[in-house]
Design a protein around this motif. Structure first.
Motif, PDB file in Angstrom:
ATOM      1  N   TYR A 101       9.278  60.686  15.899  1.00  0.00           N
ATOM      2  CA  TYR A 101       9.108  62.097  15.567  1.00  0.00           C
ATOM      3  C   TYR A 101       8.308  62.321  14.291  1.00  0.00           C
ATOM      4  CZ  TYR A 101      12.393  63.623  19.180  1.00  0.00           C
ATOM      5  OH  TYR A 101      12.996  63.899  20.381  1.00  0.00           O
ATOM      6  N   GLN A 102       8.057  61.268  13.537  1.00  0.00           N
ATOM      7  CA  GLN A 102       7.380  61.427  12.248  1.00  0.00           C
ATOM      8  C   GLN A 102       6.036  62.148  12.359  1.00  0.00           C
ATOM      9  OE1 GLN A 102       7.611  58.093   9.564  1.00  0.00           O
ATOM     10  NE2 GLN A 102       5.660  58.586   8.589  1.00  0.00           N
ATOM     11  N   PRO A 103       5.177  61.812  13.341  1.00  0.00           N
ATOM     12  CA  PRO A 103       3.904  62.544  13.436  1.00  0.00           C
ATOM     13  C   PRO A 103       4.087  64.041  13.655  1.00  0.00           C
ATOM     14  CG  PRO A 103       3.835  60.524  14.753  1.00  0.00           C
ATOM     15  CD  PRO A 103       5.257  60.714  14.329  1.00  0.00           C
ATOM     16  N   ILE A 104       5.123  64.435  14.392  1.00  0.00           N
ATOM     17  CA  ILE A 104       5.394  65.852  14.631  1.00  0.00           C
ATOM     18  C   ILE A 104       5.796  66.540  13.329  1.00  0.00           C
ATOM     19  CG2 ILE A 104       6.924  67.467  15.833  1.00  0.00           C
ATOM     20  CD1 ILE A 104       7.095  65.390  18.097  1.00  0.00           C
ATOM     21  N   ILE A 105       6.661  65.864  12.553  1.00  0.00           N
ATOM     22  CA  ILE A 105       7.109  66.409  11.266  1.00  0.00           C
ATOM     23  C   ILE A 105       5.924  66.544  10.311  1.00  0.00           C
ATOM     24  CG2 ILE A 105       8.544  65.958   9.237  1.00  0.00           C
ATOM     25  CD1 ILE A 105      10.485  64.481  11.175  1.00  0.00           C
ATOM     26  N   GLU A 106       5.094  65.512  10.248  1.00  0.00           N
ATOM     27  CA  GLU A 106       3.950  65.532   9.334  1.00  0.00           C
ATOM     28  C   GLU A 106       2.958  66.632   9.711  1.00  0.00           C
ATOM     29  OE1 GLU A 106       3.766  60.874   7.897  1.00  0.00           O
ATOM     30  OE2 GLU A 106       2.697  61.458   9.727  1.00  0.00           O
ATOM     31  N   GLU A 107       2.719  66.811  10.989  1.00  0.00           N
ATOM     32  CA  GLU A 107       1.801  67.856  11.429  1.00  0.00           C
ATOM     33  C   GLU A 107       2.372  69.245  11.129  1.00  0.00           C
ATOM     34  OE1 GLU A 107      -1.230  70.095  13.004  1.00  0.00           O
ATOM     35  OE2 GLU A 107      -1.215  67.978  12.421  1.00  0.00           O
ATOM     36  N   TYR A 108       3.665  69.408  11.319  1.00  0.00           N
ATOM     37  CA  TYR A 108       4.298  70.711  11.118  1.00  0.00           C
ATOM     38  C   TYR A 108       4.191  71.164   9.665  1.00  0.00           C
ATOM     39  CZ  TYR A 108       7.589  74.489  12.160  1.00  0.00           C
ATOM     40  OH  TYR A 108       8.157  75.716  12.359  1.00  0.00           O
ATOM     41  N   PHE A 109       4.437  70.235   8.738  1.00  0.00           N
ATOM     42  CA  PHE A 109       4.443  70.590   7.313  1.00  0.00           C
ATOM     43  C   PHE A 109       3.143  70.230   6.593  1.00  0.00           C
ATOM     44  CE2 PHE A 109       8.977  70.094   8.425  1.00  0.00           C
ATOM     45  CZ  PHE A 109       9.413  71.365   8.084  1.00  0.00           C
ATOM     46  N   LYS A 110       2.169  69.644   7.310  1.00  0.00           N
ATOM     47  CA  LYS A 110       0.874  69.285   6.745  1.00  0.00           C
ATOM     48  C   LYS A 110       1.028  68.355   5.544  1.00  0.00           C
ATOM     49  CE  LYS A 110      -1.191  71.869   9.751  1.00  0.00           C
ATOM     50  NZ  LYS A 110      -1.689  71.233  10.989  1.00  0.00           N
ATOM     51  N   ALA A 200      25.517  68.962  18.091  1.00  0.00           N
ATOM     52  CA  ALA A 200      25.444  67.497  18.128  1.00  0.00           C
ATOM     53  C   ALA A 200      24.120  67.036  18.731  1.00  0.00           C
ATOM     54  CB  ALA A 200      26.622  66.934  18.913  1.00  0.00           C
ATOM     55  N   GLY A 201      23.428  66.141  18.011  1.00  0.00           N
ATOM     56  CA  GLY A 201      22.159  65.598  18.480  1.00  0.00           C
ATOM     57  C   GLY A 201      20.944  66.322  17.953  1.00  0.00           C
ATOM     58  N   MET A 202      21.135  67.466  17.296  1.00  0.00           N
ATOM     59  CA  MET A 202      20.026  68.278  16.792  1.00  0.00           C
ATOM     60  C   MET A 202      19.685  67.894  15.355  1.00  0.00           C
ATOM     61  SD  MET A 202      19.895  72.441  16.370  1.00  0.00           S
ATOM     62  CE  MET A 202      20.870  72.532  14.857  1.00  0.00           C
ATOM     63  N   MET A 203      18.388  67.749  15.073  1.00  0.00           N
ATOM     64  CA  MET A 203      17.927  67.497  13.709  1.00  0.00           C
ATOM     65  C   MET A 203      17.230  68.743  13.171  1.00  0.00           C
ATOM     66  SD  MET A 203      15.313  64.640  12.096  1.00  0.00           S
ATOM     67  CE  MET A 203      16.558  63.356  11.818  1.00  0.00           C
ATOM     68  N   LEU A 204      17.579  69.110  11.949  1.00  0.00           N
ATOM     69  CA  LEU A 204      16.936  70.202  11.224  1.00  0.00           C
ATOM     70  C   LEU A 204      16.105  69.596  10.102  1.00  0.00           C
ATOM     71  CD1 LEU A 204      16.692  73.286  10.513  1.00  0.00           C
ATOM     72  CD2 LEU A 204      18.731  72.954   9.085  1.00  0.00           C
ATOM     73  N   VAL A 205      14.819  69.954  10.040  1.00  0.00           N
ATOM     74  CA  VAL A 205      13.919  69.431   9.014  1.00  0.00           C
ATOM     75  C   VAL A 205      13.355  70.618   8.232  1.00  0.00           C
ATOM     76  CG1 VAL A 205      11.951  67.933   8.533  1.00  0.00           C
ATOM     77  CG2 VAL A 205      13.292  67.587  10.630  1.00  0.00           C
ATOM     78  N   PHE A 206      13.458  70.554   6.908  1.00  0.00           N
ATOM     79  CA  PHE A 206      12.950  71.646   6.078  1.00  0.00           C
ATOM     80  C   PHE A 206      12.452  71.090   4.750  1.00  0.00           C
ATOM     81  CE2 PHE A 206      17.525  71.276   5.588  1.00  0.00           C
ATOM     82  CZ  PHE A 206      17.732  71.288   4.220  1.00  0.00           C
ATOM     83  N   LEU A 207      11.635  71.864   4.066  1.00  0.00           N
ATOM     84  CA  LEU A 207      11.131  71.459   2.760  1.00  0.00           C
ATOM     85  C   LEU A 207      12.262  71.517   1.737  1.00  0.00           C
ATOM     86  CD1 LEU A 207       7.753  73.358   3.022  1.00  0.00           C
ATOM     87  CD2 LEU A 207       8.087  70.879   3.169  1.00  0.00           C
TER      88      LEU A 207
END
Length: 236
Positions: A101-110, A200-207
């Motif tokens: 998932y790292q490429p998705i996270i990096e693209e989302y937050f630039k 359960a199973g959900m990841m939240l990613v934020f700055l």
């Protein structure tokens, strides 16, 4: 309120503050945070929860405080949380899944993720909570009024929280009542605070910066378990 994405607004006073670590994602996104559904499946979550329940090797969570030097201490008036280590089997599963998932996270937050902290397995049981805080900064008050933020962990650019239990109306080994994650300065168009109900199973990613100041509301019943990590990054 000031609009920062299609569906989310922030408190106006944040715009007036000189926030050293200020960073926001694309304002044309619906949300300024990223939700990854089914990062882990139900059985993987169940096994992690079972391991935590059986494990008596944990430590009380500490908080960073700003004095002449930054140090950490236990203060259960601010944070009441137990910290466990993730066993090797699920550490390997988590790491491989995160890399996918790292490429998705990096693209989302630039940005480009560089280093990450060790994974903390956090357990919130009945009456546990974590008061309002920013992951990279301490809050500065004068006469009980918030007047700014001072960075205490600049290496934290991105925060990720993976839930392995769910909020529910009925508590069980894999669910709990209460314990929502509340973004204190973020609102919808009607002025309602943004509150994330763990699944359960959900990841939240934020700055990690002060725009995403948050708290974990008190758990009323059951066990809230999450896997938390902070990530450094090069900003594109």
């Amino acid at each position: 309120m000031t609009q920062i994405s299609n569906k989310i607004y922030c408190s106006d006073f944040l715009i007036s503050f000189d926030i050293e670590t200020k960073l926001l994602p694309n304002p044309y996104y619906d949300y300024p945070f990223l939700i990854i559904e089914n990062f882990l499946d139900g059985n993987e979550c169940y096994e992690i929860n079972k391991k935590v329940k059986e494990d008596d090797d944990y430590q009380k969570a500490q908080i960073k405080i700003q004095k002449l030097i930054t140090r950490a201490k236990i203060n259960e008036k601010i944070r009441k949380t137990n910290i466990y280590s993730l066993n090797e089997k699920y550490l390997e599963i988590y790491t491989k899944r995160f890399l996918n998932y790292q490429p998705i996270i990096e693209e989302y937050f630039k940005l480009a993720l560089t280093t990450s902290t060790n994974i903390q397995v956090l357990e919130y049981i009945k009456d546990s909570f974590y008061a309002m805080h920013s992951d990279d900064s301490s809050m500065i008050y004068k006469d009980n009024e918030l007047i700014g933020f001072v960075p205490v962990a600049k290496q934290r650019k991105v925060s990720s929280v993976l839930f392995t239990t769910s909020t529910n109306k009925v508590a069980s080994d894999n669910s709990f009542i209460g314990g929502e994650l509340l973004f204190n300065f973020l609102f919808d168009k009607n002025g309602n605070e943004i509150k994330i109900e763990p699944k359960a199973g959900m990841m939240l990613v934020f700055l990690s910066n002060p725009y995403f100041t948050h708290e974990v509301l008190k758990v009323i019943k059951g066990r809230r378990i999450s896997l938390v990590q902070w990530h450094n990054a090069i900003i594109n």
